[in-house]
Scaffold this active site. Structure first.
Site, mmCIF file in Angstrom:
data_model
loop_
_atom_site.group_PDB
_atom_site.id
_atom_site.type_symbol
_atom_site.label_atom_id
_atom_site.label_comp_id
_atom_site.label_asym_id
_atom_site.label_seq_id
_atom_site.Cartn_x
_atom_site.Cartn_y
_atom_site.Cartn_z
ATOM 1 C CD GLU A 13 9.505 -63.882 28.743
ATOM 2 O OE1 GLU A 13 9.348 -62.817 29.111
ATOM 3 O OE2 GLU A 13 10.863 -64.046 28.091
ATOM 4 C CG HIS A 35 13.370 -64.003 30.345
ATOM 5 N ND1 HIS A 35 13.438 -64.076 28.788
ATOM 6 C CD2 HIS A 35 14.432 -63.623 30.776
ATOM 7 C CE1 HIS A 35 14.339 -64.494 28.787
ATOM 8 N NE2 HIS A 35 15.232 -63.399 29.598
ATOM 9 C CB CYS A 90 16.406 -60.232 29.100
ATOM 10 S SG CYS A 90 17.214 -61.311 30.146
HETATM 11 N N1 GLN Z 1 22.546 -61.762 27.934
HETATM 12 C C1 GLN Z 1 22.010 -61.497 26.947
HETATM 13 C C2 GLN Z 1 22.727 -60.460 25.880
HETATM 14 O O1 GLN Z 1 23.247 -59.961 25.732
HETATM 15 C C3 GLN Z 1 20.972 -61.273 27.309
HETATM 16 C C4 GLN Z 1 20.309 -62.756 27.732
HETATM 17 C C5 GLN Z 1 18.682 -62.751 28.344
HETATM 18 O O2 GLN Z 1 17.722 -62.142 27.407
HETATM 19 N N2 GLN Z 1 18.015 -63.576 28.502
HETATM 20 O O3 GLN Z 1 21.904 -60.768 24.849
#
Ligand code: GLN
Length: 192
Positions: free
Chosen positions: A177, A175, A81
């Site tokens: 995890e 994610h 992410c």
């Molecule tokens: N929207 C977040 C960002 O731009 C990422 C979200 C996440 O890691 N769950 O960093």
């Protein structure tokens, strides 16, 4: 097999959950907050969280150069992410001067599925880890809008790449995890 030593970038985000899964998978885990924490690592997990905050903390902790150097010397990264946003070659809808480590030859767009607490728990087909679908969570996730020629797409979501592999590096927009499935972490560890 000797235990792999794996770092978890612990500046911000859900590094604790990754550390717990890696330990469950038999790795020795080091929380990385300082350049010297990178010494002796075979792998590094860059967790989800907020990529703009992590970008600022990476810079203020003077970690960018040592991290890139360690990668040059063979450190493999599992990014999830926000971590995958940081790892991308190009970030769309980032902030000015947002760190892009260029570990993965991908172009990402931040918050591609909505800006607020837009999240979804879904099961993804990821043949590289087996036939049973993998439960994962998308939380204010980025999308991968472009994938370079040397990048293998391991899974897709809404017709875009959601899991990619380039050499020993694995990048996920979701994610893995938070949903109790350890297969993606095991896949990462198996290549170290
Ligand atoms: N929207 C977040 C960002 O731009 C990422 C979200 C996440 O890691 N769950 O960093």
């Amino acid at each position: 097999m000797t235990k792999a030593t794996v770092g978890v970038l612990a500046l911000q985000g859900d590094f604790r959950e990754h550390a717990a899964i890696l330990e469950e998978c038999g790795a020795r885990v080091v929380r990385v907050r300082l350049p010297e924490d990178l010494d002796g690592l075979q792998g590094l997990v860059v967790p989800g969280g907020e990529s703009t905050t992590m970008s600022k903390l990476l810079t203020s902790s003077v970690l960018v150069e040592p991290l890139l150097e360690a990668i040059e010397h063979g450190l493999a990264c599992l990014t999830t992410c926000a971590g995958t946003i940081l790892a991308a070659r190009e970030i769309r809808d980032g902030i000015p001067d947002q760190v892009s480590l260029d570990i993965l030859d991908i172009v990402v767009r931040r918050n591609a599925y909505g800006r607020q607490l837009q999240s979804a728990e879904v099961s993804l087909e990821i043949p590289a880890v087996g036939t049973a679908p993998v439960p994962v969570a998308f939380i204010r996730a980025p999308s991968i809008e472009e994938v370079g020629a040397g990048v293998e797409v391991l899974a897709s979501y809404q017709e875009q790449a959601a899991a990619v592999r380039q050499g020993a590096h694995i990048g996920l927009t979701f994610h893995p995890e938070l949903t109790g499935d350890t297969r993606l972490h095991r896949l990462f560890l198996s290549a170290l």
